[in-house]
Design a protein around this motif. Sequence first.
Motif, PDB file in Angstrom:
ATOM      1  N   PHE A 193       0.719  -1.020   0.230  1.00  0.00           N
ATOM      2  CA  PHE A 193       0.091  -0.063   0.312  1.00  0.00           C
ATOM      3  C   PHE A 193       1.274   1.430   0.255  1.00  0.00           C
ATOM      4  O   PHE A 193       0.395   2.501  -0.620  1.00  0.00           O
ATOM      5  CB  PHE A 193      -1.050  -0.118   1.381  1.00  0.00           C
ATOM      6  CG  PHE A 193      -2.187  -0.701   1.303  1.00  0.00           C
ATOM      7  CD1 PHE A 193      -2.637  -1.006   0.092  1.00  0.00           C
ATOM      8  CD2 PHE A 193      -1.208  -2.341   1.689  1.00  0.00           C
ATOM      9  CE1 PHE A 193      -4.151  -1.347   0.477  1.00  0.00           C
ATOM     10  CE2 PHE A 193      -2.505  -2.886   2.138  1.00  0.00           C
ATOM     11  CZ  PHE A 193      -4.075  -3.160   1.022  1.00  0.00           C
ATOM     12  N   ASP A 194       1.765   0.845   0.526  1.00  0.00           N
ATOM     13  CA  ASP A 194       2.710   2.247   0.820  1.00  0.00           C
ATOM     14  C   ASP A 194       3.770   2.469  -0.311  1.00  0.00           C
ATOM     15  O   ASP A 194       5.291   3.159  -0.230  1.00  0.00           O
ATOM     16  CB  ASP A 194       3.935   2.453   2.101  1.00  0.00           C
ATOM     17  CG  ASP A 194       2.587   2.409   2.801  1.00  0.00           C
ATOM     18  OD1 ASP A 194       1.667   3.522   2.828  1.00  0.00           O
ATOM     19  OD2 ASP A 194       2.745   2.591   4.047  1.00  0.00           O
ATOM     20  N   GLY A 195       3.613   1.459  -1.234  1.00  0.00           N
ATOM     21  CA  GLY A 195       4.524   1.024  -2.314  1.00  0.00           C
ATOM     22  C   GLY A 195       6.311   0.443  -2.517  1.00  0.00           C
ATOM     23  O   GLY A 195       6.789   1.017  -3.163  1.00  0.00           O
ATOM     24  N   VAL A 196       5.698  -0.256  -1.323  1.00  0.00           N
ATOM     25  CA  VAL A 196       7.167  -0.972  -2.023  1.00  0.00           C
ATOM     26  C   VAL A 196       6.924  -2.058  -3.094  1.00  0.00           C
ATOM     27  O   VAL A 196       6.486  -2.864  -2.604  1.00  0.00           O
ATOM     28  CB  VAL A 196       7.517  -1.738   0.018  1.00  0.00           C
ATOM     29  CG1 VAL A 196       9.122  -2.650  -0.555  1.00  0.00           C
ATOM     30  CG2 VAL A 196       8.185   0.238   0.406  1.00  0.00           C
ATOM     31  N   SER A 197       8.413  -2.894  -3.453  1.00  0.00           N
ATOM     32  CA  SER A 197       7.986  -3.976  -4.489  1.00  0.00           C
ATOM     33  C   SER A 197       8.704  -4.757  -3.684  1.00  0.00           C
ATOM     34  O   SER A 197      10.527  -4.541  -3.741  1.00  0.00           O
ATOM     35  CB  SER A 197       8.137  -3.048  -5.609  1.00  0.00           C
ATOM     36  OG  SER A 197       9.207  -2.891  -6.678  1.00  0.00           O
ATOM     37  N   TYR A 198       8.392  -5.720  -3.656  1.00  0.00           N
ATOM     38  CA  TYR A 198       9.935  -6.704  -3.672  1.00  0.00           C
ATOM     39  C   TYR A 198       8.744  -8.430  -4.298  1.00  0.00           C
ATOM     40  O   TYR A 198       7.936  -8.103  -4.715  1.00  0.00           O
ATOM     41  CB  TYR A 198       9.890  -7.023  -2.062  1.00  0.00           C
ATOM     42  CG  TYR A 198       8.219  -7.553  -1.306  1.00  0.00           C
ATOM     43  CD1 TYR A 198       8.443  -8.567  -1.123  1.00  0.00           C
ATOM     44  CD2 TYR A 198       7.676  -6.727  -1.163  1.00  0.00           C
ATOM     45  CE1 TYR A 198       7.663  -9.496  -0.057  1.00  0.00           C
ATOM     46  CE2 TYR A 198       6.361  -7.385  -0.217  1.00  0.00           C
ATOM     47  CZ  TYR A 198       6.086  -8.518  -0.114  1.00  0.00           C
ATOM     48  OH  TYR A 198       5.571  -8.622   1.343  1.00  0.00           O
ATOM     49  N   ASP A 243       9.525   2.311   7.173  1.00  0.00           N
ATOM     50  CA  ASP A 243       8.856   0.596   7.670  1.00  0.00           C
ATOM     51  C   ASP A 243       8.038  -0.814   7.291  1.00  0.00           C
ATOM     52  O   ASP A 243       6.562  -0.575   8.246  1.00  0.00           O
ATOM     53  CB  ASP A 243       8.561   0.958   9.318  1.00  0.00           C
ATOM     54  CG  ASP A 243       7.019   2.219   9.841  1.00  0.00           C
ATOM     55  OD1 ASP A 243       6.142   2.197   8.221  1.00  0.00           O
ATOM     56  OD2 ASP A 243       6.174   2.626   9.990  1.00  0.00           O
ATOM     57  N   ASP A 244       7.646  -0.726   5.798  1.00  0.00           N
ATOM     58  CA  ASP A 244       6.798  -0.784   5.939  1.00  0.00           C
ATOM     59  C   ASP A 244       6.453  -2.673   6.213  1.00  0.00           C
ATOM     60  O   ASP A 244       5.368  -3.104   6.496  1.00  0.00           O
ATOM     61  CB  ASP A 244       6.169  -0.345   4.284  1.00  0.00           C
ATOM     62  CG  ASP A 244       4.871  -0.847   3.815  1.00  0.00           C
ATOM     63  OD1 ASP A 244       3.568  -0.650   4.424  1.00  0.00           O
ATOM     64  OD2 ASP A 244       5.360  -0.699   3.061  1.00  0.00           O
ATOM     65  N   ASP A 262      -5.890   2.974   7.624  1.00  0.00           N
ATOM     66  CA  ASP A 262      -4.783   3.475   7.975  1.00  0.00           C
ATOM     67  C   ASP A 262      -3.775   3.009   9.043  1.00  0.00           C
ATOM     68  O   ASP A 262      -4.497   3.801  10.032  1.00  0.00           O
ATOM     69  CB  ASP A 262      -4.570   5.321   7.484  1.00  0.00           C
ATOM     70  CG  ASP A 262      -4.655   5.737   6.327  1.00  0.00           C
ATOM     71  OD1 ASP A 262      -5.041   4.924   5.451  1.00  0.00           O
ATOM     72  OD2 ASP A 262      -5.083   6.648   5.934  1.00  0.00           O
ATOM     73  N   ASN A 263      -3.088   2.622   9.219  1.00  0.00           N
ATOM     74  CA  ASN A 263      -1.600   2.296  10.116  1.00  0.00           C
ATOM     75  C   ASN A 263      -2.291   1.241  11.078  1.00  0.00           C
ATOM     76  O   ASN A 263      -2.454   1.231  12.403  1.00  0.00           O
ATOM     77  CB  ASN A 263      -1.295   3.982  10.851  1.00  0.00           C
ATOM     78  CG  ASN A 263       0.110   3.567  11.966  1.00  0.00           C
ATOM     79  OD1 ASN A 263       0.622   2.502  11.406  1.00  0.00           O
ATOM     80  ND2 ASN A 263       0.287   3.846  12.403  1.00  0.00           N
ATOM     81  N   ALA A 264      -3.087   0.096  10.308  1.00  0.00           N
ATOM     82  CA  ALA A 264      -4.157  -0.454  10.994  1.00  0.00           C
ATOM     83  C   ALA A 264      -3.753  -1.708  10.579  1.00  0.00           C
ATOM     84  O   ALA A 264      -4.527  -2.778  11.044  1.00  0.00           O
ATOM     85  CB  ALA A 264      -6.155   0.049  11.383  1.00  0.00           C
ATOM     86  N   LEU A 298       1.507  -7.090   2.837  1.00  0.00           N
ATOM     87  CA  LEU A 298       1.082  -6.130   1.593  1.00  0.00           C
ATOM     88  C   LEU A 298       1.411  -4.936   3.276  1.00  0.00           C
ATOM     89  O   LEU A 298       1.112  -3.550   2.343  1.00  0.00           O
ATOM     90  CB  LEU A 298      -0.649  -6.292   1.259  1.00  0.00           C
ATOM     91  CG  LEU A 298      -0.581  -7.056   0.709  1.00  0.00           C
ATOM     92  CD1 LEU A 298      -2.016  -6.992   0.015  1.00  0.00           C
ATOM     93  CD2 LEU A 298       0.263  -6.547  -0.878  1.00  0.00           C
ATOM     94  N   GLY A 299       2.012  -4.672   3.948  1.00  0.00           N
ATOM     95  CA  GLY A 299       2.265  -3.564   4.693  1.00  0.00           C
ATOM     96  C   GLY A 299       1.759  -3.473   5.953  1.00  0.00           C
ATOM     97  O   GLY A 299       0.738  -3.275   5.917  1.00  0.00           O
ATOM     98  N   LYS A 300       1.736  -2.076   5.984  1.00  0.00           N
ATOM     99  CA  LYS A 300       1.413  -1.049   7.286  1.00  0.00           C
ATOM    100  C   LYS A 300       0.352  -0.160   6.473  1.00  0.00           C
ATOM    101  O   LYS A 300      -0.526   0.109   7.476  1.00  0.00           O
ATOM    102  CB  LYS A 300       2.695  -0.768   7.420  1.00  0.00           C
ATOM    103  CG  LYS A 300       3.015  -1.467   8.875  1.00  0.00           C
ATOM    104  CD  LYS A 300       4.141  -0.781   9.883  1.00  0.00           C
ATOM    105  CE  LYS A 300       3.307   0.322  11.057  1.00  0.00           C
ATOM    106  NZ  LYS A 300       5.152   0.557  11.601  1.00  0.00           N
TER     107      LYS A 300
END
Length: 766
Positions: free
Chosen positions: A379-384, A522-523, A506-508, A513-515
């Motif tokens: 959700f915050d755009g980190v790809s892996y 910190d995703d 948000d933040n929950a 798929l992250g935070k």
Amino acid sequence: MYSIATSLTFFNNGRFNNNRPSITEGYVDESSRAHCISPLLYETGWIPFHVSSDDGMTFNRSGTWLSVHSGKLDSKFKAMMVNSTKWQYYGTPNVGGTLEMTWNTSMVRADRVNIELWGYRETGKPYGSDWRAEWRYLYSLAKDQPNNGSFSFLPKPAANGFSSWELGSVRVSPSTSPDGSWNVHAVWTEDHALAWHLEEKFRQDSAAWALDKCLAWDKLENQLPNFLSEIIDCPCTLAQARADTGRFHTDYGCDIEKGSVCTYHPGSVHCVRAIQASPKYGAGQQCCYDSTGFQVLTSDSIGGSTPDRAHDWGSPPFQNPPRVPGQSHWVYDVLSFYYCCLWSDHCHYYFKHRPSSDCRSYEPPRSAVVFGDPHFVTFDGVSYSFNGKGEYTLVTSAVTHNLTIQGRTEPVTETIKATKMTSVAMKEANSDVIEVRLSVHNGLEVLQNQKTLSFTEQSWMDLHGVFVFSPTPTNVTVMFPSGAGVEVRERDGDLTTTVLLPEEFDNAILGLLGKMNGNAADDLVLSNGEHVRNQSNPEELFTFGASWAVFNRSALFTYDSQYLIDNYLNGPRHDPSFIPVFSVPENPEDPLANQASKICTGEGSQFCRYDILVGRSPGMGNATKLSYQSHISLVQDLKPVVSCGWLSPPARGKKEGTSYLQGATVRFSCDDDYTLKGSEERVCQENGQWSGEETACKVPLSIVGTVVGSVLGALALIVIITTITLYFRKQKRYGEGLTEAMSFYLLLRNESKVFSFITGKLPTKI
């Protein structure tokens, strides 16, 4: 009322719905299949039913039956009104003649049929304990007609007070059934406005009749509670509206994919409805857009977006107004549109109570995706990439709405050290569990609580705490009450899973798929709370992914094959013995290297190359490329948009421009003989405020002087005439005549004494 088939040799009754049971008679056909006739239910979704073969003594067989909104029912199951617009405008100027309807003859098991009109209304005090829905047989249009699939008639105003029923449906039923029989094998038209049977007064002056109804509706609305504050705001653009699939769905009455036939929203090309009804009043939201992609507002156009006092699709617990699917919406939102807008020209009354909501408080959802061998974009755009074998938590949100989404991965082949997503399972709070997995017959298979759902007849299903939409075998969308949406697509034998979450998540959340807190650094958090230090290290990412293996007790998946039982139910949730290839081998001699270079270009090419060179499939690599590009387009469509809000045209003037988003320009002009004050042009700025000053149209000073001069001149003339009259009367008393009075007037004019008369200083001597 439709039939449901089941296998029985002898059959008497069917009992529907455990909460408010209805018992209907059934029959057995020539192939020994028993059929239940569905009763009037006032609800949608899967309805439990029980079958009796001993005249109702015991009900020892059971099942479920899908009840759907009539607007979502395939046309082959309906009686069709030929030129439905003519039916609903009948009696208005230049609309008359015969009406015609058609139907599939196999839908009615009879050689001869009756054609009946049934009416719908809601009685009692709105929002009171006695508020009830009522369907009633009104009268027959024809009896003992051949079941040849068509019927035409010349409508007449209804007798015996039946014209007071303004909403209803025509039913085709066996002529062997008594008039108005309930729960018989029959086929129905769509619900519609019964213009064709209204009283003679309507035909004599439909506009005046409709205005009276519009005014009565306006008076009623003034007494009802305001529902507007609890409905969701509309998306700002058509792109947002079509992308926010967790909260909005296409309005079948205005669909760009079906030619944009927008009867109730002229000028619009596409409308969407909020999927969930508002919590207290069961209200709905409708949002419409023009060909430029901007929202159409009722302040600018009759075709604008309108909220609904009753959600068109109804809402749990159904049964009573305003939550009856379809009909409650007709009573409170559609008939009134006919009164005020379609049968008369007084839309301002309608839009006073159904104003468009703009998008200033709309927050688009955030999106994340899993695709290919599996690759992730959070959700915050980190790809892996994470190629573990097992069952893993994609999203968990124990605090907010208790949402859980899990994914299962399997090896691409026995020899390839890479995996792919093959199944996604999900639930929210106490909803049904929905699983979407790759089918052995290609496409996707959907399961509800471990049982397969069929979408061969219906593309939309209302389930317990969740909606599922599957327009094609390769496309499934799951929608939860929180507004969370999960889109699953099959491309070239691979799953692409997109998750959309609204801002309250948000933040929950946590999981693969992250935070979703806006901070990519910190995703990625392991299930034990530790953060991934190096998001580009494949081994560390592998450890992160493995930590999110689901526990046996919390797994949502179905294990209906020996392979799944052995490898997943009884095997480790994360297989530690499966070590994937972490990086793409660079071998110029690889026979697939050339294809990888051609196919895998641009952003995200590393994922495409992995799937071709490690997964050994150019088709998979191409599907991965398309999935990644689709996600980038989705993120772009869902970008927040600044709205400055609606601007009104000045009184005695006009405005040009109906877009109110950042960068939009609205221009103003005044009618003839008026001067524009304020800004002639205003631009929507980044801060959500309009540039310039408020615009108004004023009367020019020159015109003011002319008007004042004209008024003073008129006053002077009045004073002169009055003085002459008084003087004449005085002279008459002294025997003087009209000639001297006229001489007096001429003298005044020649002596230029007008000002003295205006100021009240009358001459003392002539």
